[in-house]
Design a protein around this motif. Structure first.
Motif, PDB file in Angstrom:
ATOM      1  N   MET A 273       0.936  -0.665   0.057  1.00 50.30           N
ATOM      2  CA  MET A 273       0.028   0.024  -0.438  1.00 50.30           C
ATOM      3  C   MET A 273       0.775   1.006  -0.481  1.00 50.30           C
ATOM      4  O   MET A 273       1.983   1.457   1.151  1.00 50.30           O
ATOM      5  CB  MET A 273      -1.003   0.397   1.525  1.00 50.30           C
ATOM      6  CG  MET A 273      -1.621   0.755   1.283  1.00 50.30           C
ATOM      7  SD  MET A 273      -3.598   0.936   0.862  1.00 50.30           S
ATOM      8  CE  MET A 273      -4.177  -0.141   1.901  1.00 50.30           C
ATOM      9  N   LEU A 274       0.829   1.911  -1.366  1.00 46.95           N
ATOM     10  CA  LEU A 274       1.780   3.483  -1.104  1.00 46.95           C
ATOM     11  C   LEU A 274       0.503   4.407  -1.078  1.00 46.95           C
ATOM     12  O   LEU A 274      -0.974   4.500  -1.091  1.00 46.95           O
ATOM     13  CB  LEU A 274       1.905   3.134  -2.682  1.00 46.95           C
ATOM     14  CG  LEU A 274       2.930   2.118  -2.952  1.00 46.95           C
ATOM     15  CD1 LEU A 274       3.319   1.596  -4.852  1.00 46.95           C
ATOM     16  CD2 LEU A 274       4.038   1.500  -1.964  1.00 46.95           C
ATOM     17  N   GLY A 275       1.523   5.737  -1.162  1.00 49.88           N
ATOM     18  CA  GLY A 275       0.849   7.261  -1.257  1.00 49.88           C
ATOM     19  C   GLY A 275      -0.044   7.736  -0.280  1.00 49.88           C
ATOM     20  O   GLY A 275       0.360   7.222   1.308  1.00 49.88           O
ATOM     21  N   CYS A 276      -1.003   8.071   0.255  1.00 49.24           N
ATOM     22  CA  CYS A 276      -1.930   9.540   0.731  1.00 49.24           C
ATOM     23  C   CYS A 276      -2.590   8.291   2.013  1.00 49.24           C
ATOM     24  O   CYS A 276      -2.220   8.538   3.394  1.00 49.24           O
ATOM     25  CB  CYS A 276      -2.779  10.179   0.344  1.00 49.24           C
ATOM     26  SG  CYS A 276      -1.740  11.504  -0.556  1.00 49.24           S
ATOM     27  N   MET A 277      -3.161   7.556   1.848  1.00 50.32           N
ATOM     28  CA  MET A 277      -3.738   5.776   2.915  1.00 50.32           C
ATOM     29  C   MET A 277      -2.427   5.657   3.142  1.00 50.32           C
ATOM     30  O   MET A 277      -2.795   5.243   4.733  1.00 50.32           O
ATOM     31  CB  MET A 277      -4.651   5.424   1.819  1.00 50.32           C
ATOM     32  CG  MET A 277      -5.976   4.594   3.035  1.00 50.32           C
ATOM     33  SD  MET A 277      -6.647   3.689   1.741  1.00 50.32           S
ATOM     34  CE  MET A 277      -7.706   2.516   3.035  1.00 50.32           C
ATOM     35  N   ALA A 278      -1.553   5.331   2.772  1.00 53.24           N
ATOM     36  CA  ALA A 278      -0.530   4.432   3.937  1.00 53.24           C
ATOM     37  C   ALA A 278      -0.645   5.133   4.818  1.00 53.24           C
ATOM     38  O   ALA A 278       0.310   5.574   5.881  1.00 53.24           O
ATOM     39  CB  ALA A 278       0.351   3.751   2.654  1.00 53.24           C
ATOM     40  N   GLU A 279       0.484   6.870   4.665  1.00 51.73           N
ATOM     41  CA  GLU A 279       0.521   7.973   5.281  1.00 51.73           C
ATOM     42  C   GLU A 279      -0.176   8.084   6.307  1.00 51.73           C
ATOM     43  O   GLU A 279       0.380   8.581   7.209  1.00 51.73           O
ATOM     44  CB  GLU A 279       1.367   9.846   4.322  1.00 51.73           C
ATOM     45  CG  GLU A 279       1.801  10.266   4.495  1.00 51.73           C
ATOM     46  CD  GLU A 279       3.133   9.765   5.626  1.00 51.73           C
ATOM     47  OE1 GLU A 279       4.144   8.960   5.422  1.00 51.73           O
ATOM     48  OE2 GLU A 279       3.675   9.772   6.740  1.00 51.73           O
ATOM     49  N   ARG A 280      -1.092   8.711   5.974  1.00 55.85           N
ATOM     50  CA  ARG A 280      -2.363   8.407   6.979  1.00 55.85           C
ATOM     51  C   ARG A 280      -2.780   7.130   7.657  1.00 55.85           C
ATOM     52  O   ARG A 280      -2.673   7.449   9.520  1.00 55.85           O
ATOM     53  CB  ARG A 280      -3.710   8.556   6.558  1.00 55.85           C
ATOM     54  CG  ARG A 280      -5.041   9.368   7.273  1.00 55.85           C
ATOM     55  CD  ARG A 280      -5.904   9.669   6.578  1.00 55.85           C
ATOM     56  NE  ARG A 280      -7.175   8.762   6.485  1.00 55.85           N
ATOM     57  CZ  ARG A 280      -7.933   7.930   7.099  1.00 55.85           C
ATOM     58  NH1 ARG A 280      -8.022   8.621   8.493  1.00 55.85           N
ATOM     59  NH2 ARG A 280      -8.415   7.341   7.742  1.00 55.85           N
ATOM     60  N   LEU A 281      -2.390   6.247   7.829  1.00 54.20           N
ATOM     61  CA  LEU A 281      -2.597   5.204   9.036  1.00 54.20           C
ATOM     62  C   LEU A 281      -2.274   4.753   9.051  1.00 54.20           C
ATOM     63  O   LEU A 281      -2.128   3.643  10.056  1.00 54.20           O
ATOM     64  CB  LEU A 281      -4.355   3.968   8.337  1.00 54.20           C
ATOM     65  CG  LEU A 281      -5.339   5.183   7.280  1.00 54.20           C
ATOM     66  CD1 LEU A 281      -6.277   3.723   6.774  1.00 54.20           C
ATOM     67  CD2 LEU A 281      -6.590   4.417   8.674  1.00 54.20           C
ATOM     68  N   LYS A 282      -0.496   4.489   8.172  1.00 60.26           N
ATOM     69  CA  LYS A 282       0.606   4.174   8.574  1.00 60.26           C
ATOM     70  C   LYS A 282       0.613   2.190   9.381  1.00 60.26           C
ATOM     71  O   LYS A 282      -0.274   2.049   8.872  1.00 60.26           O
ATOM     72  CB  LYS A 282       1.441   5.024  10.042  1.00 60.26           C
ATOM     73  CG  LYS A 282       1.273   6.543   9.493  1.00 60.26           C
ATOM     74  CD  LYS A 282       2.214   7.090  10.819  1.00 60.26           C
ATOM     75  CE  LYS A 282       2.272   8.520  10.192  1.00 60.26           C
ATOM     76  NZ  LYS A 282       1.214   8.980   9.857  1.00 60.26           N
TER      77      LYS A 282
END
Ligand code: SAM
Ligand code: SF4
Ligand code: F3S
Length: 474
Positions: free
Chosen positions: A108-117
């Motif tokens: 999982m890459l990108g913004c959702m990966a960053e938000r949910l860690k």
């Protein structure tokens, strides 16, 4: 290293928040193959091209055939809840593939990966690799770690990563139009928006590397570049060798000077930052497309303040007037949100009347989706019932339909320079292209010896709600 052959088309839904882009490549000699789908804005699509380049350098080949892939990547978007739900649905579809092929890794890459860690690891047991937008260089190491059976995560945000030295591999490109990232992150903190949290602080990319990338695209046959940033007008770069400070207007000029045959577009402009200097530069160069995306978000001063947009309705209208004064032929588009916290009927009427004033050529309209961690989520109550948000959205969509049809009809009986982007989707005997004010044009090829990437004069004889129809004007 084998050269990738990349064909196909970019879905032009990139600003809708939920579009995807499968990779198309051919070539047989790779040991491992990756498949990547991109969701969200154009910046995410551009990032997938950087990711493809990083992976390709490490010997991974791209495939658009899910069954053939050893690595499945979703480059994700968090802008609205619906965008995240779309990704989660796609992940469940991947589950059956993993059952059939146990060594398959899912990233999982990108913004959702960053938000949910690493919370994602609890929620989505399927995911093996989690990488945020500033950590793509570590992807090969993370893949190696995941291959040993561990879960691999890197969601560190950076203050200086711009991937300036990476030459993106164009994915599913039409060979004519390309995205070029000029900056990353956002410092604006609009209260509804998750982007400052998923993409971190704003930073501008080295202007020389941007010009080099655009030049190399031009020499490779590309005829249009779109300079990308969440707020392009705040682009700012100091050249250490010459000590020259480069603003967005100066960067636009540098790219425009590569060749009069290279069209230059840009997105997105912020109403508080777009300058006369940018408008004058646009007016000076025929090859800078006369099209501005100027998101307003609301027409109510009270709501604009709650959104922390830092301009008023009057300021915004003055910008629109100025654009029309300096660039009378320019296409103008916007983003609008309905049902933000505390929005009253009067606030909604203000948005409606602002749209009546601006008569946008194109508009992207959404109902408010509360995002965890944003200023609005922490400070305000998401108190507008969903049916009210949706019915207000329907009202502005209906109004915009009238304006966009009027905008198309205004172009009938005129002649435009059209850049040919490829065959029309419906027929190989028709070309598909765009005017510089960003309208799609379909016209018969007839017997003219033209190719995609050529410019041609097209006389418009009719239109639909979204397309101009014409004939070559010889
Ligand atoms: N940086 C650009 C700007 O300032 O407008 C674009 C930001 S965002 C990628 C694209 C659009 O998504 C925004 O302009 C806004 O209209 C919409 N958007 C952002 N957050 C939203 C939310 N929480 N709910 C609904 N729409 C949202
Ligand atoms: Fe989000 Fe506002 Fe930044 Fe656009 S300018 S990305 S809406 S915070
Ligand atoms: Fe979505 Fe991230 Fe772009 S949240 S809209 S992919 S910056």
């Amino acid at each position: 290293m084998e050269i990738l052959e990349l064909t196909g088309k970019i879905h032009d839904e990139s600003r809708q928040g939920e579009a995807f882009l499968p990779v198309q490549t051919t070539g047989e000699s790779y040991q491992k193959r990756f498949y990547i789908e991109s969701y969200g804005c154009a910046m995410n699509f551009a990032d997938s091209e950087v990711i493809a380049s990083i992976l390709n350098t490490e010997g991974f080949g791209a495939t658009r055939n899910l069954e053939e892939a050893d690595l499945l990547f979703l480059n994700t978007c968090s802008i609205r809840d619906k965008a995240e739900q779309t990704v989660r649905k796609r992940l469940t579809e991947f589950r059956s593939l993993k059952k059939k092929k146990p060594g398959l890794l899912i990233g999982m890459l990108g913004c959702m990966a960053e938000r949910l860690k690493d919370k994602l690891l609890e929620e989505e047991k399927l995911v093996d690799i989690i990488v945020g937008p500033d950590a793509y260089r570590s992807l090969p190491d993370l893949i190696a770690e995941a291959e040993t059976g561990q879960k691999a995560v890197n969601v560190l945000l950076s203050r200086d990563e711009t991937y300036a030295d990476i030459s993106p591999i164009r994915l599913d490109s039409n060979g004519v139009c390309a995205f070029v990232s000029i900056m990353r992150g956002c410092n604006n903190m609009c209260s509804f928006c998750v982007v400052p949290f998923t993409r971190g602080r704003e930073r501008s990319r080295d202007a020389n590397s941007i010009v080099l990338e655009a030049e190399s695209l031009f020499h490779g046959g590309y005829r249009e570049v779109t300079l990308l940033g969440q707020n392009v007008d705040s682009y700012y770069w100091v050249d250490e060798q010459t000590n020259e400070t480069i603003t967005f207007a100066m960067l636009l000029e540098k790219v425009a000077r590569i060749s009069p045959l290279l069209r230059v577009r840009f997105s997105t402009s912020h109403p508080k930052d777009i300058t006369d200097e940018v408008l004058f530069t646009m007016a000076r160069y025929d090859n800078i497309c006369k099209y501005i995306h100027l998101p307003v978000q609301s027409g109510s001063n009270r709501i604009l303040q709650l959104m922390n947009r830092t301009y008023t309705r009057e300021w915004y209208i003055a910008k629109i007037d100025r654009i029309r004064e300096l660039l009378p032929m320019a296409g103008i588009s916007t983003d609008m949100i309905t049902g933000f916290c505390t929005e009253t009927d009067q606030d909604h009427k203000d948005s409606y009347s602002l749209m009546e004033y601006c008569k946008y050529d194109l508009a992207y309209m959404y109902y408010y989706s509360e995002r965890p961690g944003t200023l609005a989520e922490r400070r305000y109550t998401d108190d507008i019932p969903e049916e009210v948000k949706k019915s207000r959205l329907q009202e502005i969509i209906a109004l915009h339909r009238i304006h966009s049809l009027e905008s198309m009809q205004r172009d009938v009986n005129k002649t435009f320079t059209v850049l040919i982007e490829g065959n029309s989707k419906k027929s190989d005997t028709d070309w598909h292209g765009r005017t510089d004010h960003n309208k799609v044009v379909i016209f018969p090829k007839e017997n003219y010896p033209l190719n995609k990437g050529d410019y041609v004069q097209v006389h418009i004889h009719s239109c639909t709600a979204g397309t101009l129809l014409g004939v070559i004007n010889n």
